[in-house]
Design a protein around this motif. Structure first.
Motif, PDB file in Angstrom:
ATOM      1  N   TYR A 154      32.162  43.183  43.492  1.00 19.14           N
ATOM      2  CA  TYR A 154      33.438  43.589  43.318  1.00 19.14           C
ATOM      3  C   TYR A 154      33.945  43.567  44.852  1.00 19.14           C
ATOM      4  O   TYR A 154      35.109  43.265  45.181  1.00 19.14           O
ATOM      5  CB  TYR A 154      33.589  44.789  42.618  1.00 19.14           C
ATOM      6  N   GLN A 155      33.442  44.383  45.972  1.00 14.88           N
ATOM      7  CA  GLN A 155      33.618  44.630  47.029  1.00 14.88           C
ATOM      8  C   GLN A 155      34.130  43.308  47.738  1.00 14.88           C
ATOM      9  O   GLN A 155      35.041  43.141  48.540  1.00 14.88           O
ATOM     10  CB  GLN A 155      32.805  45.965  47.735  1.00 14.88           C
ATOM     11  N   ILE A 156      33.041  42.483  47.698  1.00 13.71           N
ATOM     12  CA  ILE A 156      33.042  41.227  48.520  1.00 13.71           C
ATOM     13  C   ILE A 156      34.277  40.528  47.881  1.00 13.71           C
ATOM     14  O   ILE A 156      35.233  39.828  48.718  1.00 13.71           O
ATOM     15  CB  ILE A 156      31.831  40.581  48.139  1.00 13.71           C
ATOM     16  N   ASN A 157      34.549  40.396  46.709  1.00 15.16           N
ATOM     17  CA  ASN A 157      35.914  39.573  46.118  1.00 15.16           C
ATOM     18  C   ASN A 157      37.056  40.193  46.650  1.00 15.16           C
ATOM     19  O   ASN A 157      37.957  39.525  46.911  1.00 15.16           O
ATOM     20  CB  ASN A 157      35.624  39.666  44.483  1.00 15.16           C
ATOM     21  N   VAL A 158      36.852  41.667  46.550  1.00 15.25           N
ATOM     22  CA  VAL A 158      38.257  42.427  46.911  1.00 15.25           C
ATOM     23  C   VAL A 158      38.623  41.997  48.294  1.00 15.25           C
ATOM     24  O   VAL A 158      39.831  41.959  48.858  1.00 15.25           O
ATOM     25  CB  VAL A 158      38.103  43.858  46.852  1.00 15.25           C
ATOM     26  N   VAL A 159      37.793  41.835  49.138  1.00 10.97           N
ATOM     27  CA  VAL A 159      37.777  41.817  50.703  1.00 10.97           C
ATOM     28  C   VAL A 159      38.315  40.309  50.871  1.00 10.97           C
ATOM     29  O   VAL A 159      39.456  40.148  51.458  1.00 10.97           O
ATOM     30  CB  VAL A 159      36.227  42.104  51.575  1.00 10.97           C
ATOM     31  N   LYS A 160      37.972  39.294  50.007  1.00  7.04           N
ATOM     32  CA  LYS A 160      38.062  38.057  50.082  1.00  7.04           C
ATOM     33  C   LYS A 160      39.911  37.802  49.831  1.00  7.04           C
ATOM     34  O   LYS A 160      40.694  37.342  50.516  1.00  7.04           O
ATOM     35  CB  LYS A 160      37.527  37.354  48.963  1.00  7.04           C
ATOM     36  N   ALA A 161      40.080  38.666  48.843  1.00 14.29           N
ATOM     37  CA  ALA A 161      41.617  38.886  48.236  1.00 14.29           C
ATOM     38  C   ALA A 161      42.412  39.285  49.282  1.00 14.29           C
ATOM     39  O   ALA A 161      43.680  38.693  49.696  1.00 14.29           O
ATOM     40  CB  ALA A 161      41.665  39.335  46.998  1.00 14.29           C
TER      41      ALA A 161
END
Lengths: 309, 430
Positions: free
Chosen positions: A255-262
């Motif tokens: 989740y955290q990695i995907n949010v950072v990507k976004a």
């Protein structure tokens, strides 16, 4: 336009690598002592590894030393801060004046960021801490957008704002969950940690689940919603906010990695072409909404709220 | 604006008090007078701005002047609470505010926000600054930091123990103040936005709606969704049964009356009673009891004994059940309120003595609650209590009354023993 730093928390070394790869410019972590509400706890050895890694990647590493201190906490503090200095961390995040004093003496070369735990909600106080040696303010969550922008205009130090994730709403030194379970006569099953995933619900607000947990700093009650500002970045970026933080407490590394990507995408998009950003902002928000754990809505927190008193 | 605090080269001249100062809350002028009358060495009040009790009736500058005059004539001090965590919009005008307080003769201000400390040092260098408990100062190094910033007294966090206070005293020479009686935040003071969140009322600017004392239910999140495909509806596991008390975060009220020797021996300079919103009857009773206990211990420590009547007296003015907070270690489940209803006052405030005629033994009493002939009442002053039955009562013009029905009505009656203005009359609650 100035490019703000994208700052993310990481629970362990793997997540740290993940968020940097996803585009984070800096990582906020907690050590084994003195850290409030960080997703994980890095040993000194791990902090050294993380510092070397972030340096190599051109990213920064900030370590939270932001608990409210009691006398007994002071004993190990100078040595701990020196070790962090030797490890080469890029900043210490503090809230207790004892840390400020000790850090100025032990590691004068390391920047000091003050934590939202210090409850600072006006420019004069922010500049006061700047004059005492702080180089960045992590703004209190209860400030609204107007106050944040005004603060940035007048502040003598860097301004950091949380743009995504859970927020702390309440911190007690007492063990409130343990006390309740004891009151109920339970003598087993006493895991009250973050991992147990406990929450409370207020009688009149059936839809909201407020996570609650205990650690050696006491009891923490967290927000029922995750703040999400991905579609409101223009105001923050136009204001020149120095650092945008994504807090991954109680979230998986994925989740955290995907949010950072976004957020990386959104920030870059806005800086390249604000019109494109405005067009895609709601889509980005939908992307994040789709990732939300069940029963945890996204919110704009206190950004657009009027407080009365 | 310059962001440096100029620390004037001013030493605290007041010698260390042998007896700690007894510091009482005063929500308005009448409560101020009553607190001083019943033995407070100092009172703290709120002005129209910058205080944390937005709903208290608070003092105008004229009332402050009268309060300061009244207190100073009796050797007592007046402190003004300006302990909000300020937002930008709160700051204009704050220099003028502190200058006015200094001109009025206020003895000290209680401050939590460094911006306000700074403003006060700049605008009113003669005004002493006391650091509010809202800063949660709980270690000696932080105390030292604030001393070096020009603060002359630190109101310690409610989370410190006796032992920690002792250590702080050993490490730093600065006045310390501790809360000894009254309600308390169950969170670290100020580290709570429950009220802001639930009701948009900012607790750090005086709007706290005590959301911590509301009722909640405690659950455990069930296993992940995937594992539960077949078993929807079991996703959350209640950690309570139907008949259980709900989860709540209400602390019992602090009361150190049973531990006077322990707290006096600490050598801290000031003992604080919480409660600017509390009634005049409450303030009078609590101040009276602690005044007597502190005096008794300081005068003859070796033969000091806790008097049961002090405990009884405190119950008369109403109080939640008592806890010693963090003084003897971290509070547990027995220090919280889970189900018991708030304890109601055993006595009601019935009248305030405004005059007494020694010749005739007749007192003039201002009505504060219904009373009538034949009723048993208790008169109490700073140093006495007596019970009597009300005989005939008259209005101001000498007409006999069958009851004192009207608030603030002046009523004459014969009293069994001499009383003084500002003494009180109370009756048992029904």
């Amino acid at each position: 336009m100035k490019k703000p730093e994208l700052l993310a928390t990481a629970a362990d070394f793997d997540e740290l690598k993940g968020v940097i790869e996803a585009g984070a410019d800096a990582v906020h972590i907690g050590g084994e002592k003195y850290a409030l509400r960080t997703p994980g706890r890095f040993s000194m050895e791990e902090i050294r590894t993380a510092a070397a890694y972030t340096r190599e990647k051109g990213a920064k590493l900030y370590v939270a030393v932001n608990s409210l201190m009691h006398n007994e906490d002071l004993d190990g503090l100078p040595a701990y801060l020196s070790e962090l200095g030797e490890a080469g961390v890029d900043a210490i995040v503090f809230s207790d004046p004892a840390v400020l004093m000790t850090a100025r003496a032990e590691i004068p070369e390391i920047p000091l960021h003050f934590s939202t735990e210090i409850t600072t909600t006006n420019v004069a106080t922010i500049n006061y801490w700047a004059s005492r040696g702080a180089s960045r303010a992590d703004l209190a969550r209860e400030l609204n957008m107007e106050e944040i922008i005004e603060t940035k205009e007048q502040a003598n130090l860097e301004i950091q704002v949380q743009v995504h994730g859970i927020m702390c709403m309440f911190h007690s030194k007492r063990d409130l969950v343990t006390n309740y379970l004891t009151h109920r006569g339970e003598d087993r099953d006493r895991d009250t940690s973050l991992e147990r995933r406990l929450f409370i619900r207020e009688e009149k607000r059936e839809d909201y689940k407020y996570p609650i947990y205990e650690d050696d700093h006491g009891t923490h009650i967290m927000s029922a919603e995750d703040v999400c500002m991905i579609d409101h970045l223009s105001e923050l970026l136009d204001a020149g906010i120095d650092s945008l933080k994504v807090d991954g407490l109680m979230k998986s590394a994925d989740y955290q990695i995907n949010v950072v990507k976004a957020y990386r995408e959104a920030i870059d998009l806005y800086l390249e072409n604000p019109v494109d950003y405005e067009q895609q902002a709601s889509e980005l928000r939908q992307q994040l909404e789709a990732m939300q754990p069940d029963g945890r809505p996204l919110t704009t927190g206190f950004f657009f709220k009027e407080q009365i008193f | 604006m310059s962001s440096t605090i100029t620390v004037p080269d001013k030493k605290i001249v007041r010698p260390r008090l042998e007896k700690p100062e007894l510091l009482a809350p005063a929500g308005n002028l009448e409560k101020l007078k009553c607190a001083v009358h019943y033995g407070a060495d100092a009172v703290y009040i709120g002005g129209q701005q910058y205080g944390l009790r937005a709903n208290a009736d608070n003092f105008s500058f004229e009332e402050m002047e009268e309060g300061v005059r009244f207190a100073h004539e009796r050797g007592a001090k007046v402190f003004v609470a300006t302990n909000i965590i300020a937002h930008n919009e709160d700051l204009p005008g704050v220099h003028d505010y502190y200058r006015t307080l200094q001109d009025i003769g206020i003895d000290a201000v209680i401050v939590a926000d460094p911006a306000l400390i700074q403003a006060c040092r700049e605008a009113a260098p003669d005004l002493e600054v006391h650091l509010s408990t809202q800063t949660s100062t709980a270690n000696w190094q932080a105390v030292k930091f604030w001393k070096e910033e020009g603060v002359s007294r630190i109101v310690l966090a409610r989370e410190v123990s006796l032992e920690e206070i002792r250590q702080i005293k050993e490490h730093v020479d600065v006045e310390l103040e501790v809360f000894i009686h009254g309600a308390m935040c169950i969170s670290y003071s100020g580290r709570c936005v429950l009220s802001n969140h639930f009701t948009a009322r900012d607790s750090n600017r005086g709007g706290c709606c005590q959301s911590c004392r509301w009722k909640y239910d405690l659950f455990e999140e069930g296993p992940d969704e995937d594992a539960l495909q077949a078993n929807v509806g079991k996703r959350e596991i209640p950690l309570f049964n139907e008949q259980d008390d709900p989860f709540t975060m209400s602390s019992k009220d602090l009361s150190m009356i049973r531990h006077i020797p322990d707290i006096v021996d600490l050598g801290v300079e000031s003992f604080k009673i919480e409660g600017r919103m509390k009634s005049i009857h409450y303030v009078a009773t609590v101040v009276k009891v602690y005044r007597q206990a502190i005096d008794a211990y300081c005068e003859d420590p070796d033969n000091y004994e806790l008097k049961p009547e002090w405990i009884e007296e405190l119950k008369k003015s109403g109080h939640r059940s008592a806890t010693s907070g963090f003084f003897y270690g971290k509070p547990g489940h027995e220090d919280q309120l889970f189900h018991e209803a708030e304890e109601h006052a055993q006595y009601e405030f019935a009248g305030l003595v405004v005059d007494y005629d020694e010749q005739t033994g007749i007192a003039t009493v201002q009505q504060r609650n219904h009373f009538k002939p034949g009723q048993e009442v208790e008169f109490f002053g700073p140093d006495y209590t007596f019970v009597q039955t009300i005989d005939t009562i008259w209005d101001e013009d000498g007409n006999e009354l069958d009851a004192a029905r009207h608030p603030l009505q002046l009523v004459r009656m014969k009293v069994d023993r001499p009383v003084r203005p500002r003494d009180m009359m109370r009756k048992e609650s029904v």
